[in-house]
Structure formats: C-alpha cells, structure tokens
Write a protein that holds these residues in place. Structure first.
Motif, short mmCIF file in Angstrom:
data_model
loop_
_atom_site.label_atom_id
_atom_site.label_comp_id
_atom_site.label_asym_id
_atom_site.label_seq_id
_atom_site.Cartn_x
_atom_site.Cartn_y
_atom_site.Cartn_z
N GLU A 1 0.83 -1.21 0.00
CA GLU A 1 0.00 0.00 0.00
C GLU A 1 0.87 1.26 0.00
O GLU A 1 0.61 2.21 -0.75
CB GLU A 1 -0.94 0.01 1.21
N GLN A 2 1.92 1.27 0.81
CA GLN A 2 2.82 2.44 0.84
C GLN A 2 3.53 2.59 -0.50
O GLN A 2 3.68 3.70 -1.01
CB GLN A 2 3.82 2.31 1.98
N ILE A 3 3.98 1.49 -1.07
CA ILE A 3 4.65 1.53 -2.38
C ILE A 3 3.71 2.07 -3.44
O ILE A 3 4.08 2.94 -4.24
CB ILE A 3 5.18 0.13 -2.76
N ASP A 4 2.47 1.59 -3.45
CA ASP A 4 1.49 2.04 -4.45
C ASP A 4 1.16 3.53 -4.28
O ASP A 4 1.03 4.25 -5.28
CB ASP A 4 0.21 1.20 -4.36
N ARG A 5 1.03 3.99 -3.04
CA ARG A 5 0.76 5.42 -2.82
C ARG A 5 1.94 6.28 -3.27
O ARG A 5 1.75 7.36 -3.81
CB ARG A 5 0.42 5.69 -1.36
N TRP B 1 6.71 -1.49 -13.24
CA TRP B 1 6.12 -2.75 -12.80
C TRP B 1 6.87 -3.40 -11.65
O TRP B 1 6.25 -4.07 -10.82
CB TRP B 1 5.99 -3.72 -13.98
N ILE B 2 8.16 -3.21 -11.55
CA ILE B 2 8.92 -3.85 -10.48
C ILE B 2 8.48 -3.37 -9.09
O ILE B 2 8.70 -4.04 -8.08
CB ILE B 2 10.44 -3.67 -10.69
N HIS B 3 7.79 -2.22 -9.06
CA HIS B 3 7.27 -1.67 -7.80
C HIS B 3 5.80 -2.00 -7.59
O HIS B 3 5.38 -2.18 -6.44
CB HIS B 3 7.44 -0.15 -7.77
N THR B 4 5.03 -2.05 -8.67
CA THR B 4 3.57 -2.06 -8.50
C THR B 4 2.84 -3.31 -9.01
O THR B 4 1.71 -3.54 -8.63
CB THR B 4 2.96 -0.84 -9.21
N ASP B 5 3.45 -4.10 -9.84
CA ASP B 5 2.77 -5.28 -10.41
C ASP B 5 3.27 -6.54 -9.69
O ASP B 5 4.29 -7.13 -10.06
CB ASP B 5 3.05 -5.37 -11.91
N GLY C 1 13.55 3.37 -4.66
CA GLY C 1 14.69 3.89 -3.92
C GLY C 1 14.37 5.23 -3.27
O GLY C 1 14.73 5.47 -2.12
N TYR C 2 13.66 6.08 -4.01
CA TYR C 2 13.33 7.40 -3.45
C TYR C 2 12.28 7.31 -2.34
O TYR C 2 12.22 8.19 -1.48
CB TYR C 2 12.92 8.37 -4.55
N LEU C 3 11.48 6.27 -2.34
CA LEU C 3 10.57 6.05 -1.21
C LEU C 3 11.39 5.80 0.04
O LEU C 3 11.12 6.39 1.10
CB LEU C 3 9.63 4.86 -1.49
N SER D 1 12.78 8.97 1.25
CA SER D 1 11.78 9.87 1.81
C SER D 1 11.39 9.52 3.24
O SER D 1 10.77 10.32 3.93
CB SER D 1 10.53 9.91 0.92
N LEU D 2 11.78 8.35 3.71
CA LEU D 2 11.51 7.96 5.09
C LEU D 2 12.48 8.60 6.09
O LEU D 2 12.25 8.54 7.29
CB LEU D 2 11.58 6.43 5.23
N ILE D 3 13.56 9.20 5.59
CA ILE D 3 14.57 9.75 6.49
C ILE D 3 13.98 10.73 7.51
O ILE D 3 14.22 10.57 8.72
CB ILE D 3 15.75 10.38 5.72
N PRO D 4 13.20 11.74 7.13
CA PRO D 4 12.69 12.66 8.16
C PRO D 4 11.85 11.96 9.24
O PRO D 4 12.01 12.24 10.42
CB PRO D 4 11.84 13.66 7.36
#
Length: 152
Positions: free
Chosen positions: A29-33, A43-47, A64-66, A69-72
């Motif tokens: 769910e977090q990946i899809d959002r 597709w490697i992220h969502t399918d 990778g950028y997700l 983005s978790l750093i803060p």
C-alpha cells in the motif's frame, strides 16, 4: 531518543553514532501510494504478479526514493532538536543504493553525526544515514544528509 537543545550539545555528538529508529514495514500500500504521488509506476514496484514471475527479487520492491523519503520520519525517532526557529533539509550527498528493499521488509535508520559547524548563526549538520533491512547484512543505502538549524 537524544534531545539536542543547542549548537554546543550538537557539537558534543560529532563523530558519534546517535542511534537507530524503530523498525518500519514498507508494505505494498505504501509503495502504491508513492507510485501515485511520483507518477513512477514501473512494474517492479507495482505489479505483484509480474514481479513474482520476472523480477530477480521474486516480489515487488520499494522505490529507492521512497526509502530516502523515510529519512525525516525515522530521524525524528532518533533525535529531537529543540529551541530551533527553523530546520531545513539542505541536501543529500554521496548516497549509494546498496540493496533493493522487497515489499514487506522492515527497515530502520542508523544515524551518525559526521560534522557540526556554526556558519555565522546557522548550524550545518552532516549526518551519515544508513537504512538497515531486518535480517540483511548489507544496508539498503548509505549516504550523508545535511540539515541546517537556526537555534532560538
């Protein structure tokens, strides 16, 4: 959690590993959002079906950028910087993605203060950020995060 109230307290942490955050599970769910927010629907992220059949990871993986983005969010679990008028995410340097983060992996941030400098009232802090993956030897990434603080 470490509480930092001033430049002097931050400076005293220079060269020290400050700690680690709690574990955070990156689910589909977090990946899809994240894919929706960034328009990155590779597709490697969502399918999930295709990833299970065609990906060397046998599952979807986090962007990778997700993970960056978790750093803060994860940083706030390690340190609370008080008495600041303003805090700025100034930059990132020397980041290297070392390993993919498969869906449902648990990750945590490990933070080490590399340098603390007073630039005429603005405090520049360089923190080495390492994203650990539970039960893995190699981290997801390692690099430097740069924060600017204006203490009250």
């Amino acid at each position: 959690m470490i509480i930092i109230n001033s430049f002097e307290e931050y400076k005293a942490l220079e060269g020290r590993m400050m700690g680690v955050s709690s574990w955070h599970t990156i689910d589909q769910e977090q990946i899809d959002r994240f894919a929706l927010a960034t328009l990155d629907h590779q597709w490697i992220h969502t399918d999930q079906e295709r990833a299970q059949k065609e990906s060397p990871f046998k599952s979807t993986i986090a962007h990778g950028y997700l993970t960056l983005s978790l750093i803060p969010y994860l940083w706030k679990q390690i340190a609370e910087v008080r008495n600041v008028k303003m805090e700025i995410n100034y930059g990132i340097e020397n980041f290297k993605f070392e390993q993919a983060v498969p869906v449902n992996s648990e990750v945590q941030l490990q933070a080490t203060v590399k340098s603390v400098k007073d630039l005429r009232g603005t405090v520049k802090v360089v923190v080495e950020a390492k994203l650990l993956i539970k039960d893995q030897i190699k981290p997801a990434y390692t690099g430097d995060v740069i924060f600017l603080y204006h203490f009250a």
